[in-house]
Structure formats: C-alpha cells, structure tokens
Design a protein around this motif. Structure first.
Motif, PDB file in Angstrom:
ATOM      1  N   LEU A   1       0.830  -1.199   0.000  1.00  0.00           N
ATOM      2  CA  LEU A   1       0.000   0.000   0.000  1.00  0.00           C
ATOM      3  C   LEU A   1       0.869   1.257   0.000  1.00  0.00           C
ATOM      4  CD1 LEU A   1      -2.792   1.282   0.177  1.00  0.00           C
ATOM      5  CD2 LEU A   1      -2.661   1.091   2.673  1.00  0.00           C
ATOM      6  N   LEU A   2       1.931   1.241   0.814  1.00  0.00           N
ATOM      7  CA  LEU A   2       2.824   2.401   0.864  1.00  0.00           C
ATOM      8  C   LEU A   2       3.521   2.607  -0.484  1.00  0.00           C
ATOM      9  CD1 LEU A   2       4.362   1.865   4.409  1.00  0.00           C
ATOM     10  CD2 LEU A   2       2.895   3.762   3.693  1.00  0.00           C
ATOM     11  N   ARG A   3       3.920   1.509  -1.140  1.00  0.00           N
ATOM     12  CA  ARG A   3       4.551   1.644  -2.458  1.00  0.00           C
ATOM     13  C   ARG A   3       3.552   2.223  -3.469  1.00  0.00           C
ATOM     14  NH1 ARG A   3       6.252  -3.678  -5.687  1.00  0.00           N
ATOM     15  NH2 ARG A   3       3.950  -3.796  -5.672  1.00  0.00           N
ATOM     16  N   HIS A   4       2.306   1.751  -3.392  1.00  0.00           N
ATOM     17  CA  HIS A   4       1.273   2.245  -4.299  1.00  0.00           C
ATOM     18  C   HIS A   4       1.042   3.741  -4.105  1.00  0.00           C
ATOM     19  CE1 HIS A   4      -2.375   2.298  -6.718  1.00  0.00           C
ATOM     20  NE2 HIS A   4      -3.014   2.858  -5.708  1.00  0.00           N
ATOM     21  N   LYS A   5       1.154   4.211  -2.863  1.00  0.00           N
ATOM     22  CA  LYS A   5       0.955   5.622  -2.568  1.00  0.00           C
ATOM     23  C   LYS A   5       2.192   6.459  -2.899  1.00  0.00           C
ATOM     24  CE  LYS A   5      -2.442   5.067   1.141  1.00  0.00           C
ATOM     25  NZ  LYS A   5      -2.726   5.307   2.567  1.00  0.00           N
ATOM     26  N   GLY A   6       3.256   5.804  -3.310  1.00  0.00           N
ATOM     27  CA  GLY A   6       4.464   6.544  -3.669  1.00  0.00           C
ATOM     28  C   GLY A   6       5.303   6.947  -2.480  1.00  0.00           C
ATOM     29  N   SER A   7       5.191   6.229  -1.374  1.00  0.00           N
ATOM     30  CA  SER A   7       5.970   6.552  -0.178  1.00  0.00           C
ATOM     31  C   SER A   7       7.448   6.347  -0.455  1.00  0.00           C
ATOM     32  CB  SER A   7       5.521   5.656   0.976  1.00  0.00           C
ATOM     33  OG  SER A   7       6.260   5.941   2.124  1.00  0.00           O
ATOM     34  N   LEU A   8       8.253   7.328  -0.027  1.00  0.00           N
ATOM     35  CA  LEU A   8       9.695   7.272  -0.272  1.00  0.00           C
ATOM     36  C   LEU A   8      10.302   6.041   0.398  1.00  0.00           C
ATOM     37  CD1 LEU A   8      10.623  11.027   0.313  1.00  0.00           C
ATOM     38  CD2 LEU A   8      10.321   9.849  -1.876  1.00  0.00           C
TER      39      LEU A   8
END
Length: 605
Positions: free
Chosen positions: A85-92
């Motif tokens: 989910l964090l990768r999908h949101k573009g989290s650094l």
C-alpha cells in the motif's frame, strides 16, 4: 481612482491570502500524508521487530509452537500488505523496503519449516540468512521512515512561513494560525506518544526491551566491556494477590526509581516486562561491588498500603566475556539465582546455557507426552480404618517415557509446574480419572490433585463440570485436593465455593507442610484434611502435634485422612485418635486401574 486601487489591492491581497491559505492547506495535507506514511513505516518496523522476536524464540526453543507459527504468518501478511500500500501511494523508500521484505519472508519461512522438521543444522545455517535479511529490512524501513519524516518536516516549515505571511495580510489569519499551531501541537504530542509506546515502559518511564536491546547492540558495536544484570523481583505475585494490582504497580515504580538513581551516568536501567528489570553498565571494574550496589539500593524498607515491605530480587549477571548474547546469558543466570533461593545473585557460566537447552528438550518431551497419550494413571486406595474397606482412591499420574521408561511424578511434575504445562496435564488427569471412576462398582470416591495454576484459570470450574458430565461421574464422588501454599488469593476462595456448588468435595493436601494457618481453614470451604506423612510417621511415639491437628479438624467438622501409613501399629494409633480414614503403602501401592481387584471392578454392562 484611489478607491479603485484600494479595492484592487484589497482584492489582490485577498486573492494572495486565499491562494496562500489554500497553498498552506495543501502543504499541511501533504505533511499529514507524509507523516502518516512515516507512522505506517514505524508500525511496520515494530511488526518486523516482533517477527525477529518470534524467530529468536523459535530458534532458542528449537521448535515452532502453533501459536508462534500463526502469529508469524499473520504478521508477515500484514507487513506485506502495508508495504504494498505504501509503495502504491508513492511513499519514499517503500519499494526498497518491500524488496527487502520479499527477501526476508521466504528465508524465515524456510527456517521455520526446517525447525518443524527438526533439521537444526540447516535451520542454524538459514538463521544467518534470516538475520542478514532482517537487518537489511530494518535499515530500509528506518531510512524510508526518516525520508518521509524529513519531507513532512520541510512541508511543515513552509506552511509556517506561509501562515505568518497570511497573518501579516489579514487579521483573521491569526485564527487560522492558532488552528494550525494547535493541529501541529497535537501531531507532536501524538509523535511523542508513539515514541514512548515504541521505546519506553508506560508504567515506570524506563526504556523497554527493544530500546534496551538496541543499547546493548550499540555498546557491543563500540567495543567497550559491558555488564548486564537481569533482575526478577522475588514474591512479587504475593504483593499483587494480597495488596492489589495498584500496590504492585507502585512497587514496580519504586523499584525503577531506586535502580535509576543508583546508576552512573551513561548506564541504562530498563523494565523488560512484568517484574523483570535489566541494567546495562560499561567499564565495570569490580563486579562484586556492582552487584552489592544493586542489592543495597533495593534493600531499604518501604511502606505500601500500610505494610512495611522489602524489595528482594534474584539477579543474574553476564559480561561481554561470556559472548555477545548478554541479555540471554544474564537471564539464564537469573534463573540459576532464583533456583538457589530468594535475594540471590548468580554469574553466567556456559553450563547454564547447556542446562537451559536440556530443560527446553525436557519441556518439549513432556508436551509430546501429553499430546501422544504417554501419561498413565495409577490409583492408591484410601481405607476406612474401622471397617478395613476401601472408601476411595487417589489418582496419581505417571509417565511412560519412550526412552527412559516408567517415570514417577517427581521426574516431571516440577517441570510441568515451572513451565505451565501443569494446566493441560492436570486437565487430562481430571478427565481420565473421572471417566475411569465412573466405571467402578461399589461407588468408591475419587480424589484428584489440583495445582495452584489450575485454580487460577478462569474456566477451571467449567472444566471440572465438563469432566464430570463427559465421564458420567456423580460430583459427590469427586474430591479435589489442593495444597496450602496454593490458597492465597481471594478469587481462589470464590472459585472453591463455585466448585462446592457443583457438589464436589474439597481437601487440603499435605496439611502441616505449608502455611498451616487456621485462617485458611476458616476462610476456604474445605471438607477433608489430609495430614502429611511426617506426622503419621510419629503416630506411635510423639503424638502431641497429631492430637492437636485431629482435635482441630474435628472441631471444624473436617474428615481427617493421615497419609503415609506403613505399619499396623500406626493404624491402631490413628484409629485411637479418632481418624476414620487413612492412606499409605500399608494398604496398597498405586497401581493401574486394571489391577484393582475386588474393589473397583468395572460396572456390568
């Protein structure tokens, strides 16, 4: 013309203020989003720490209990979903962290599979891969969290600049600024609270286990000689049971304060959980003086709920000379100190680790014995001294060990009590004995021993009712034996009353060897008093104490059963004193149910 200019300026100012406000709001939303990602990464790191703890626990035990496997699977699934989910949101940094996780997961699952297969050599080899993958994941998660935190901090900084500008343009900006300040303050409080939850003990304010372990790692990395002392408060449970949990919490706070004030600057004291504390000290030149200092600060009396109490602890000490596993080694030494008595200290030696591994093996064997039906019940008669007839039987458990042969209770009951396996073991004894007793003709009663740990289980009364119903045994034929030392807490008195309401009778076993307090006989609803064999042994020579016990029991309306009768003369003496029932080798040794001839025959179909 001036009016138009004023309107234009006002309009421009209003537009600028509006745009600035919208921009500030967008910056705050961006900061909140980055902060939420930072918090999510911190939560994932906590999950990773717990996975490492489960892996360490399974490796140390050299087995994988079902609860550990289930928790591991659930946490791995949760970590994978959150990172995706964090990768999908573009989290650094989320992509790198997810890649590190994808390398860790198959490795740790393979290691657990090898442990379940008892392939310890390959599991140990795989442990190196798991540790490296775990360290890599932790590094990635910390880096990702720090990147998101820095972005959030920058966003906050720009938002404050814009807020000041808007406040300079419009008076109403002050209200917006106060609102923004309030929201930022709540965020800071929330962040501080999260940090305290992650690294501080909520009761004492001391560092918790993760932070303590990190400081040990940092100390070892620095190469400085270090000492870890592991403390476990003695008899803390009695304070909780007698004075209440609030008093117990206050006792833990006082202990933490004393230890913290006694240490040098740079040393660390932590609460690891429950009544366990730990101290990390560097450059200790005199270990004996270090230990004496710990006992000295704890020894001063304290007043709690109007009672004068003393803090006593079992202390285990390990140094860097014993290897890198300082906390584990100190923990093992603490158990050695506790085994030697109260308020003792022990220094780690390598044989402690060897004994711990052996103890783990014995526990695993006992767990398998309960699961694989290796336990057996023997029955010893309880005889009517006047009529010479059997009145009942006491069920006694034995272990048919596949390698060591037939083992008596002294070989495994202490281990079961120490590890908590006494609860499932006792449950099996109760159900099996009730089933067997229901088949006996002549309706002799059945006596079953109950451990204090069983009484503490909230569902124990229901377990007894289920065992009676499933076995088809009349509750009036069941006597549950408890020791004096297990009768401490008020809730146990209520539980015994609930058992009496089932129709079950209750007995105090080995009377005279525990607290021997008359208050227990008045406070707890007992029917039977089983007199310890140490009094029976002197029944024909020194009868003063025995006479007093018999007189006391008769005055309270209790049935008296002397244990350990081995001679005919003892039978005559006990009968003369007024004892109606008795038990001992004189009447018969414990034997399997199928060897009970003429007394406990199976009921006809």
């Amino acid at each position: 013309m001036r009016g138009k200019r004023t309107i234009l300026i006002a309009t421009v100012v209003a537009l600028v203020a509006t745009a600035a406000t919208l921009g500030i709001a967008a910056l705050h939303r961006h900061a909140d989003e980055r902060r939420s990602r930072y918090m999510a990464l911190i939560a994932v790191e906590a999950e990773a720490n717990r996975v490492s703890a489960l892996q360490w626990e399974a490796t140390a035990r050299r087995r994988v209990p079902l609860t550990v496997q289930a928790e591991l699977t659930a946490r791995l699934e949760s970590m994978r979903d959150e990172l995706r989910l964090l990768r999908h949101k573009g989290s650094l940094g989320a992509a790198n962290a997810l890649a590190a996780f994808e390398r860790l997961r198959p490795a740790i699952e393979d290691e657990f599979a090898l442990l379940r297969a008892r392939d310890f050599e390959r599991a140990q080899a795989m442990d190196v891969t798991v540790e490296a993958a775990s360290a890599n994941l932790s590094t990635r998660l910390r880096g990702a969290a720090e990147n998101n935190r820095e972005v959030a901090v920058r966003s906050d900084r720009f938002s404050w600049i814009g807020t000041v500008a808007v406040m300079a343009l419009l008076v109403v900006g002050l209200t917006a600024l106060l609102a923004l300040l309030d929201r930022a303050g709540r965020r800071r409080l929330r962040d501080d609270h999260l940090r305290r939850l992650a690294f501080e003990d909520s009761l004492t304010g001391l560092p918790n286990r993760p932070l303590f372990e990190q400081r040990i790692a940092d100390t070892l990395a620095g190469g400085a000689p270090a000492v870890v002392a592991f403390l476990d408060l003695d008899e803390f449970k009695q304070v909780n049971d007698s004075l209440g949990h609030a008093a117990g919490d206050r006792l833990l706070e006082i202990c933490g304060e004393r230890l913290r004030n006694a240490l040098r600057e740079g040393d660390t004291v932590a609460r690891l959980g429950g009544d366990e504390f730990a101290i990390l000290a560097v450059e200790v030149t005199d270990l004996d003086a270090f230990v004496d200092r710990i006992f000295s600060v704890l020894s001063a009396p304290l007043m709690l709920e109007g009672k004068r109490l003393y803090l006593r602890a079992s202390v285990g000490v390990a140094t860097t000379l014993s290897g890198p596993e300082l906390l584990r080694n100190a923990d093992l030494a603490m158990y050695a100190a506790k085994a030697a008595g109260t308020n003792r200290c022990a220094f780690f030696t390598e044989d402690m680790h060897i004994r711990a591994v052996e103890r783990l093996d014995r526990r695993e064997q006992l767990e398998r014995a309960i699961e694989n039906d290796e336990l057996r019940l023997h029955y010893q008669p309880i005889v009517d001294l006047d009529l010479g007839r059997v009145a009942g039987f006491e069920a006694l458990v034995r272990w048919q060990h596949p390698v060591r042969g037939f083992l008596g209770p002294g070989e495994f009951i202490p281990l079961a009590e120490e590890t908590g396996l006494i609860v499932p073991l006792g449950r099996w004894v109760l159900r099996e004995a009730a089933r067997q007793a229901a088949l006996w003709s002549g309706a002799p009663y059945l006596s079953v021993n109950v451990a204090g740990a069983q009484l503490e289980q909230p569902g124990f009364v229901d377990e007894v009712a289920t065992a009676l119903a499933d076995g088809g045994l009349n509750p009036a034929r069941l006597v549950l034996e408890v020791t004096e030392s297990s009768l401490v807490a008020d809730f146990e008195a209520e539980r015994l009353q609930d058992l009496r309401r089932l129709g079950v009778r209750l007995a105090i076993d080995d009377f005279g060897t525990g607290y021997s307090s008359l208050s227990y006989l008045r406070r707890f609803p007992m029917d039977v008093l089983k007199i310890d064999r140490s009094f029976t042994r002197d029944a024909t020579t020194d009868t003063a104490l025995l006479e007093a016990i018999v007189a006391m029991g008769e005055s309270l309306g209790l049935v008296l059963i002397p244990e350990g009768i081995e001679e005919p003369e003892q039978v005559d003496a006990l009968r003369a004193l007024g004892c109606r029932l008795g038990q001992g080798y004189h009447f018969g040794r414990p034997v399997p149910a199928d060897e009970l001839v003429g007394v406990a025959l199976r009921a006809p179909a």
